[in-house]
Motif scaffolding. Structure first.
Motif, PDB file in Angstrom:
ATOM      1  N   GLU A  96       0.904  -1.322   0.017  1.00 59.46           N
ATOM      2  CA  GLU A  96      -0.011  -0.068  -0.062  1.00 59.46           C
ATOM      3  C   GLU A  96       0.811   1.224  -0.016  1.00 59.46           C
ATOM      4  O   GLU A  96       0.543   2.232  -0.550  1.00 59.46           O
ATOM      5  CB  GLU A  96      -1.004   0.111   1.311  1.00 59.46           C
ATOM      6  N   ILE A 148       1.014   4.128  -2.808  1.00 63.17           N
ATOM      7  CA  ILE A 148       0.444   5.589  -2.779  1.00 63.17           C
ATOM      8  C   ILE A 148       1.625   6.731  -2.996  1.00 63.17           C
ATOM      9  O   ILE A 148       1.363   7.515  -3.792  1.00 63.17           O
ATOM     10  CB  ILE A 148       0.222   5.662  -0.947  1.00 63.17           C
ATOM     11  N   LEU A 197      -2.148   6.669   4.074  1.00 63.01           N
ATOM     12  CA  LEU A 197      -2.826   5.255   4.236  1.00 63.01           C
ATOM     13  C   LEU A 197      -3.897   5.341   5.406  1.00 63.01           C
ATOM     14  O   LEU A 197      -4.791   4.894   5.348  1.00 63.01           O
ATOM     15  CB  LEU A 197      -1.517   4.100   4.686  1.00 63.01           C
ATOM     16  N   GLN A 230      -6.827   7.326   4.631  1.00 60.05           N
ATOM     17  CA  GLN A 230      -7.727   6.503   3.247  1.00 60.05           C
ATOM     18  C   GLN A 230      -8.364   5.612   3.986  1.00 60.05           C
ATOM     19  O   GLN A 230      -9.389   5.536   3.531  1.00 60.05           O
ATOM     20  CB  GLN A 230      -6.551   5.964   2.344  1.00 60.05           C
ATOM     21  N   ILE A 255      -7.572   5.215  -3.950  1.00 62.81           N
ATOM     22  CA  ILE A 255      -6.835   6.277  -3.339  1.00 62.81           C
ATOM     23  C   ILE A 255      -7.262   7.309  -4.180  1.00 62.81           C
ATOM     24  O   ILE A 255      -7.417   8.570  -3.712  1.00 62.81           O
ATOM     25  CB  ILE A 255      -5.301   5.884  -3.103  1.00 62.81           C
ATOM     26  N   TRP A 293      -7.767  11.514  -2.989  1.00 65.63           N
ATOM     27  CA  TRP A 293      -6.255  11.769  -2.789  1.00 65.63           C
ATOM     28  C   TRP A 293      -6.311  13.306  -2.487  1.00 65.63           C
ATOM     29  O   TRP A 293      -5.477  13.613  -1.626  1.00 65.63           O
ATOM     30  CB  TRP A 293      -5.884  11.703  -4.320  1.00 65.63           C
TER      31      TRP A 293
END
Length: 600
Positions: A8, A12, A34, A37, A46, A50
């Protein structure tokens, strides 16, 4: 480090670079993203969140121990995040970091904020000012790290600190991994376990050709046991709303657990459990492949109860399953149907009490003739062949801002538009059906809102580039103030009010007899979108200048505070805008954009 978290983090960082080559996130920064999110937005994609996430991160020098700040709109709650991308965190480290955040909040309470960086000051003050009197103090501190530390030891050291905020949540590596997996997969359930009920024969049964169910009273001790074993292993995976913390509701349940357990059955809506099968065995119900699809809040509070009352009590519980063995795909479809149905039964709001009123039904029928669907009951099915859908509370906010010039009330006290009889009549008792001009005006106001919402989404990235940070903050928080200024524009463009009169007395606009009529539908050029965007920019610049002046002179503490009351709008925002329009060059610019408000 976990492959899940590592994957992850890399995704990102890569996504950030793909959106802008100049963005180069460190792993620490990506860890902040993270947690926002997955914990705050509960979103596995994401790209959908964002830009919102980037605007919430405060991590840096003089951040007061705060890495990010998220305001939960649905629950009117502030979530303050402190995330440590490290597995070398000890119990005392966590306690120290949370104490640091508490100290920061105390400084803000006492207005000692000079030592904090600009973004922390803006976001925290903005969030604190957004809390209403009803939700004051509704703050959650979230600490996350990769360390495998004992959360119970941490919480035992936080007993005194917990009283200073509504919630303190601590996540370790395992919690974060499970959170990510659940959001990405959403299908893990508890394989097998059992519940105890109050009496062997006290079972209400019901069945159809495809499904069967029972209604029983389950033991609180059984619920607590299931929570301890499975709260991170499938017990809530099918509850589509998960556990939404609400201090007022939580405190009510906790009070019942402390003092009134005999009445819990009468005061609580109970639980709904979906499973592939269940078997009655005396005073025990054995469950197979199951999850709680409604009642997560009740279950969490029972499982986490720290009070002294240990008396057993019983909770109403509905258990449903398929009659015959079906495919896993069909089973999940059934589970999701039950989850959606039971979670749609939300607490009654003031607008719900008006849903069957004659004026509300009449307005819905009127708008439907023009292919606009007005939702007057939550969850009702949208009519076919419509162009625009709008909820009755959003329409009330638009009218009260544009026509009645009350953007503060519209933004900060939406419920009062339905439970305050004076406000309600000012908005909805206007004979919209019997006067063509009022019908046409209402349709154009709804279209203006639809265009505004579309523009806000479509040009989000462009607007964030076009505006500086403070201007973007004003735009994101100032919809109803902007609609009030649209209402001012409507009056000026149509010569319903004179600028010179408003200069002398800005409150005149509250007393004028509003003249209804179509406006945006009269404009035949193809540049409506551009004119609306230019007008928004025009007003945002004025608002930014006035806000900066008031902030520097300590008259307001944040943008939310600036937009919070109708008095501030009339005495400061409207007055400043009118004075600006008194300047010839600005007035000419305004006239060009404002033609979209010209009546016939």
């Amino acid at each position: 480090m976990s492959n899940i978290i590592n994957r992850e983090i890399k995704e990102i960082i890569a996504y950030g670079t793909s959106t802008n080559p100049k963005i180069s996130l460190s792993e620490d920064q990506a860890f902040n993203v993270l947690l926002l999110q997955y914990y705050c937005f509960k979103e596995s994609d994401i790209s959908k969140v964002w830009y919102e996430i980037l605007s919430m991160i405060t991590d840096g020098k003089d951040d007061g121990g705060i890495d990010a700040i998220y305001f939960d709109e649905e629950d009117s709650k502030i979530i303050i995040l402190q995330n440590k991308y490290s597995n070398a965190i000890q119990v005392q480290d966590v306690v120290n970091e949370i104490n640091k955040i508490i100290a920061t909040m105390n400084d803000f309470k006492e207005a000692h904020t000079g030592s904090y960086n600009k973004k922390t000051k803006r976001l925290l003050q903005e969030s604190l000012d957004r809390l209403t009197d009803e939700n004051e103090g509704n703050v959650e501190i979230l600490f996350s790290s990769l360390a495998t530390i004992d959360i119970h030891k941490i919480k035992s050291k936080l007993l005194g600190i917990e009283d200073r905020v509504a919630y303190i949540t601590v996540l370790n590596k395992g919690n974060i991994e499970e959170m990510i997996e659940k959001l990405q997969l959403q299908h893990e359930v508890v394989a097998e376990d059992s519940l105890y009920i109050d009496n062997t024969k006290n079972v209400l049964k019901y069945a159809s050709d495809q499904h069967k169910g029972i209604f029983v009273n389950v033991s609180s001790e059984s619920i607590s046991r299931l929570y301890n074993k499975y709260n991170q292993k499938g017990l809530f995976n099918l509850n589509i709303r998960r556990y939404i913390r609400n201090k007022n509701v939580d405190d009510g349940i906790k009070n019942t657990l402390d003092n009134n357990r005999d009445e819990f059955w009468f005061l609580n809506n109970g639980l709904t459990i979906a499973c592939t099968d269940f078997v009655e065995d005396g005073n025990k119900i054995r469950l197979y492949n199951f999850s709680i699809v409604n009642g997560g809040q009740t279950t969490n509070l029972i499982g986490e109860y720290k009070g002294k009352n240990r008396d057993e009590f019983y909770i109403p519980c509905k258990i449903v399953s398929s009659v015959d063995e079906v495919s896993s795909q069909d089973t999940m479809k059934f589970f999701n149907t039950i989850a959606e149905a039971t979670n749609s039964q939300k607490p009654i709001q003031p607008k719900d009490l008006k849903s069957n009123s004659p004026e509300m039904r009449s307005l819905q029928t009127l708008l439907l003739k023009h292919r606009v669907f007005l939702e007057i009951k939550r969850g009702e099915k949208t009519a076919k062949d419509i162009n625009i859908k709008i909820k009755n509370d959003e329409l009330a906010q638009l009218i009260f801002s544009f026509v009645n010039q009350k953007p503060g009330t519209s933004r900060s006290n939406k419920n009062s538009l339905f439970n305050n009889n004076k406000f309600y009549k000012q908005i909805f008792f206007k004979r919209y059906s019997s006067e063509v001009e009022k019908t046409e005006f209402l349709l154009d106001l709804i279209e203006l809102n639809d265009r505004y919402n579309t523009l806000q989404k479509k040009f989000k990235a462009e607007l964030s580039d076009q505006f500086n940070l403070e201007q973007a903050n004003i735009f994101n928080n100032g919809k109803f103030v902007l609609f009030a200024l649209f209402g001012l524009s409507y009056r000026i463009i149509n010569e319903d009010v004179e600028i010179s009169s408003l200069k002398s007395n800005s409150s005149l606009i509250e007393d004028d007899d509003f003249i209804y009529g179509p406006f945006i539908s009269n404009y035949k050029e193809d540049d409506i979108e551009q004119k609306l965007k230019d007008l928004i920019t025009f007003f945002v610049n004025i608002l930014d200048e006035e806000y900066t002046n008031q902030y520097e002179n300590k008259k307001v503490t944040s943008v939310s505070n600036f937009f919070k009351t109708d008095k501030k709008y009339i005495n400061d925002i409207l007055k400043t805008t009118v004075n600006k329009l008194g300047r010839t060059y600005l007035y000419k610019e305004f006239l060009e954009y404002g033609q979209i408000f010209k009546r016939k």
